[in-house]
Design an enzyme around this catalytic site. Structure first.
Site, PDB file in Angstrom:
ATOM      1  CG  ASP A 297      -0.119  66.252  -0.852  1.00 23.03           C
ATOM      2  OD1 ASP A 297       0.870  65.682  -1.297  1.00 23.03           O
ATOM      3  OD2 ASP A 297      -0.181  66.684   0.321  1.00 23.03           O
TER       4      ASP A 297
HETATM    5  C1  GLC Z   1       2.634  66.869   2.221  1.00 21.91           C
HETATM    6  C2  GLC Z   1       2.975  65.602   1.476  1.00 21.91           C
HETATM    7  C3  GLC Z   1       2.101  64.426   1.832  1.00 21.91           C
HETATM    8  C4  GLC Z   1       1.667  64.517   3.275  1.00 21.91           C
HETATM    9  C5  GLC Z   1       0.782  65.748   3.402  1.00 21.91           C
HETATM   10  C6  GLC Z   1       0.269  65.956   4.837  1.00 21.91           C
HETATM   11  O1  GLC Z   1       2.698  67.959   1.360  1.00 21.91           O
HETATM   12  O2  GLC Z   1       3.016  65.687   0.062  1.00 21.91           O
HETATM   13  O3  GLC Z   1       2.858  63.243   1.560  1.00 21.91           O
HETATM   14  O4  GLC Z   1       0.944  63.347   3.656  1.00 21.91           O
HETATM   15  O5  GLC Z   1       1.422  66.927   2.953  1.00 21.91           O
HETATM   16  O6  GLC Z   1       1.329  66.272   5.671  1.00 21.91           O
END
Ligand code: GLC
Length: 742
Positions: A297
């Site tokens: 993430d």
């Molecule tokens: C965010 C979220 C994730 C998302 C990613 C990209 O922090 O936790 O669900 O896909 O970043 O935007």
């Protein structure tokens, strides 16, 4: 010499469309890896946010070509994510960056672009916004989810956004969690079924061929039940509970062929998940058999140092995460990962073999999605996008997902009624589309689609503008508000209040109290005191508590964030044009002091004082009313004794429409294990099916109980346990016991 190989690869690349043989592609991957430099490999493992290469550092797509060239030519970056703009800008932007990647880099490897299209093509200005997952789950119809995923794929594919960071497969066990609305609710089977439906429809979308898209099962694992409710705060979940409640949706996704997984940013049982070799290798790869690509993430290697403090510095975090199993790092706006990886390889702490594993998965994904054949947006697919048709589908999806929680007969509203509408969401597009709509937190009102209706506008369209009065009040915060509201209420027959939560995302939605805010509670109190019938429409991402008011309100709809056509969908239900058929995919708490999913054992109070059972919730999981009446009858089992491993019991029930109009009914089947070596859930949903019944019509609904699939449970090591004893099957108001004696 390497240029010679490049020429060979290039030759293949240009004729690859003549060969769709995957063995050739796989051989091409091996050949590519063989000639890639370490920097080129590490670059493929690095994903940057578009904000790093846009002129103003925002999601809007004006390319900073110099920054972009530096990222792909100097740093060999192989992936980008997260922009928001209209089709034309997307088309121009993706074309420009892919052209540089495949024409100006040494190996001409195409980029893979990630996006969070979590409830429709929500980062495209013209995109069709659907209800969030919590509402889709309330439909109890896999086809509803599949329809949404298919339209999302059709609207996403034309601009070359190959990788969608959806669906969320975290189980919504904790309504304090600000990402609750992104889940398919509190039941693991429901989450599994909806996740499977999403992935098969999205990755298998035939309407966009030859373009293929990847979904992403997220966030592995244990993210959705933080002990104290805050996003990215520690979860403490016993292993047996992880196996019984949190693993199933991911296992179902892997069995459905999902190509990628994103990792949980939080901590599970003291381990920062991004650094846990047990979770990312032993559990995810070895036990659950996931073979696809694992992406971190956003900026979660930094968080190992800065938030979890499980490493002394980012380089140790890089080692910990890559050693645990991260294939691609969502670095977003930093090249430090690249530097750290170079050093870790030079020190011999990360092997080239380990790097090649990840690069193989990344290149394999790019080949599978056809990016080597054609990385560019498609004008032809863009011409196929039919927003009018898609918005009609979005309205139908919303109509299937809105739950009628309470109705003392006020609904459906008859024509000619004088309606007063007020409240936070009464005249707001943002409250209908909700979070992750054109921007992370949901775009401001003025940037929401001009074409869509607010609830106020839809009510006017349906009931006549002269019969509708709107008072612009979020709630009652002073005497002046109260006076204004009461004046308006005087000449109204009925009061409709749109109550709920302004959109929020992730940690921005952390709360300390599940109770609704006072000014909205006051608005409901003032409305109730007028003595006029009150209808409340809940536009919220989680079940905010308002029991005292709910018990006095005439009718209540849970609409979640119903999307771009949500207002028309709500009004079609208010007017009776549509008969509501959704049921709660979560338990609606009675109080903040008792927040418990349906399967949790009640206290002994409910056992020994059956004559006065304590009220456990405001509305239970699976609750949802209709404008007609369904009767369950003749629950029959083909057998009540199971002795053979492969023996099955066929359960049938007759469902009858006793009312005066057509309706749909989600038939939910639960199984209870009356005695287990470890404490067993009160009951667990094991099957559901949505049926349609005309007035007076009846249908037999069948559920086949399979011993291992429906009667066993995992122990703390994930080994399935099957124990003899009594079980109960329950459907509607009926239940029957049967005995297992294998
Ligand atoms: C965010 C979220 C994730 C998302 C990613 C990209 O922090 O936790 O669900 O896909 O970043 O935007």
């Amino acid at each position: 010499m390497q240029n010679f190989f490049v020429a060979i690869i290039f030759l293949f690349t240009n004729f690859s469309h003549a060969f769709s043989l995957s063995t050739k592609d796989l051989n091409r991957i091996d050949s590519l890896i063989h000639i890639m430099t370490l920097d080129e490999k590490i670059g493929q493992m690095t994903q940057l946010c578009f904000s790093t290469i846009t002129l103003d550092g925002s999601k809007s797509l004006d390319l900073n070509v110099a920054n972009f060239r530096e990222s792909v030519i100097k740093h060999n970056i192989g992936s980008f994510l997260s922009g928001s703009d209209n089709y034309d800008k997307w088309f121009e932007f993706i074309t420009a960056i892919q052209k540089i990647a495949v024409e100006e880099t040494r190996l001409k490897i195409p980029l893979i672009i990630g996006i969070d299209h979590v409830h429709g093509a929500n980062y495209i200005s013209e995109g069709t916004i659907f209800p969030h997952n919590i509402s889709l789950a309330c439909s109890f119809d896999q086809q509803v989810v599949a329809k949404m995923a298919n339209i999302c794929a059709i609207e996403t594919a034309p601009i070359g956004l190959s990788w969608n960071f959806a669906p969320v497969l975290d189980v919504g066990k904790n309504p304090y969690w600000p990402r609750f609305y992104e889940t398919f609710g509190e039941d693991p089977f429901l989450c599994s079924e909806m996740g499977k439906a999403y992935i098969k429809a999205y990755e298998g979308c035939k309407d966009i061929l030859p373009v293929k898209l990847s979904a992403c099962a997220k966030h592995f694992i244990g993210y959705s039940d933080p002990k104290y409710g805050y996003d990215r705060s520690p979860s403490e979940i016993p292993s047996q509970v992880i196996w019984e409640f949190f693993v199933p949706p991911f296992k179902a996704a892997f069995d459905a062929g999902v190509k990628t997984v994103m990792i949980n940013s939080g901590e599970l049982n003291g381990e920062a998940v991004h650094g846990s070799k047990f979770l990312l290798d032993t559990l995810l790869r070895q036990r659950l058999g996931f073979k696809g690509l694992v992406v971190s993430d956003i900026k979660d290697i930094e968080r190992l140092e800065l938030m979890h403090k499980t490493v002394e510095n980012q380089k140790e975090g890089t080692f910990r995460s890559v050693d645990a199993g991260i294939d691609m790092y969502m670095a977003c706006n930093s090249y430090v990962f690249i530097r750290d990886m170079r050093e870790l390889v030079a020190e011999g702490r990360i092997s080239m073999k380990r790097i090649d594993e990840s690069v193989y998965r990344i290149l394999k994904l790019k080949f599978e999605l056809g990016l080597f054949d054609n990385p560019y947006p498609s004008k032809q697919l863009l011409s196929n996008v039919n927003q009018t048709k898609n918005q009609i589908e979005a309205r139908e999806v919303a109509e299937e997902s809105i739950v009628l929680l309470k109705n003392d007969g006020i609904l459906p509203l008859s024509k000619g009624k004088k309606i007063l509408i007020s409240g936070l969401g009464a005249n707001s597009k943002g409250m209908l589309n909700g979070p992750w709509s054109f921007d992370w937190l949901g775009a401001p009102e003025q940037l929401q689609p001009h074409s869509m209706n607010t609830l106020y506008e839809s009510i006017q369209n349906k009931f006549g503008a002269k019969n509708v009065k709107y008072v612009e009040l979020e709630g009652i915060s002073c005497e002046k508000d109260k006076k204004q509201f009461l004046n308006a209420a005087q000449n109204s027959d009925i009061i409709v209040l749109a109550i709920g939560e302004k959109p929020y995302s992730e940690f921005m939605g952390n709360i300390n109290d599940l109770t609704l805010d006072k000014i909205q509670l006051n608005l409901m109190d003032v409305a109730i005191k007028t003595g006029k019938p009150v209808v409340v429409i809940l536009l919220e991402g989680r079940p905010r508590v308002f029991t005292e008011q709910a018990d006095q309100i005439n009718s209540i709809l849970f609409a979640g964030y119903p999307g771009i056509m949500g207002a028309d969908a709500i009004v079609n239900i208010l007017s009776g044009s549509v008969n509501p058929s959704a049921k709660l995919a979560f338990t609606y708490p009675l109080s903040v002091g008792h927040v418990s999913p349906y399967y949790n054992k009640p206290s002994e109070y409910n056992i020994y004082w059956k004559n006065n059972p304590i009220r456990k919730n405001l509305f239970p999981f699976g609750h949802g009313l209709s404008y007609t009446t369904f009767e369950y009858d003749k629950l029959e089992l083909s057998d009540t004794l199971l002795t053979e491993e492969n023996q099955e019991i066929t359960a049938t029930v007759t469902v009858r429409n006793k009312g005066k109009r057509f309706g749909k009914e989600a038939v939910l089947w639960y199984v209870s294990d009356e005695t287990g070596t470890i404490s067993r859930p009160v009951k667990l949903l094991k099957y559901f099916e949505k049926i349609e019944l005309k007035q007076g019509e009846e249908k037999k609904v069948k559920f086949t109980i399979k011993i291992n699939e429906h009667l066993s449970y995992p122990d703390k090591n994930g080994c399935q346990i099957l124990e003899n004893g009594f079980f109960k099957i329950a459907v509607g108001t009926l239940e029957k016991r049967f005995y297992l004696n294998k």
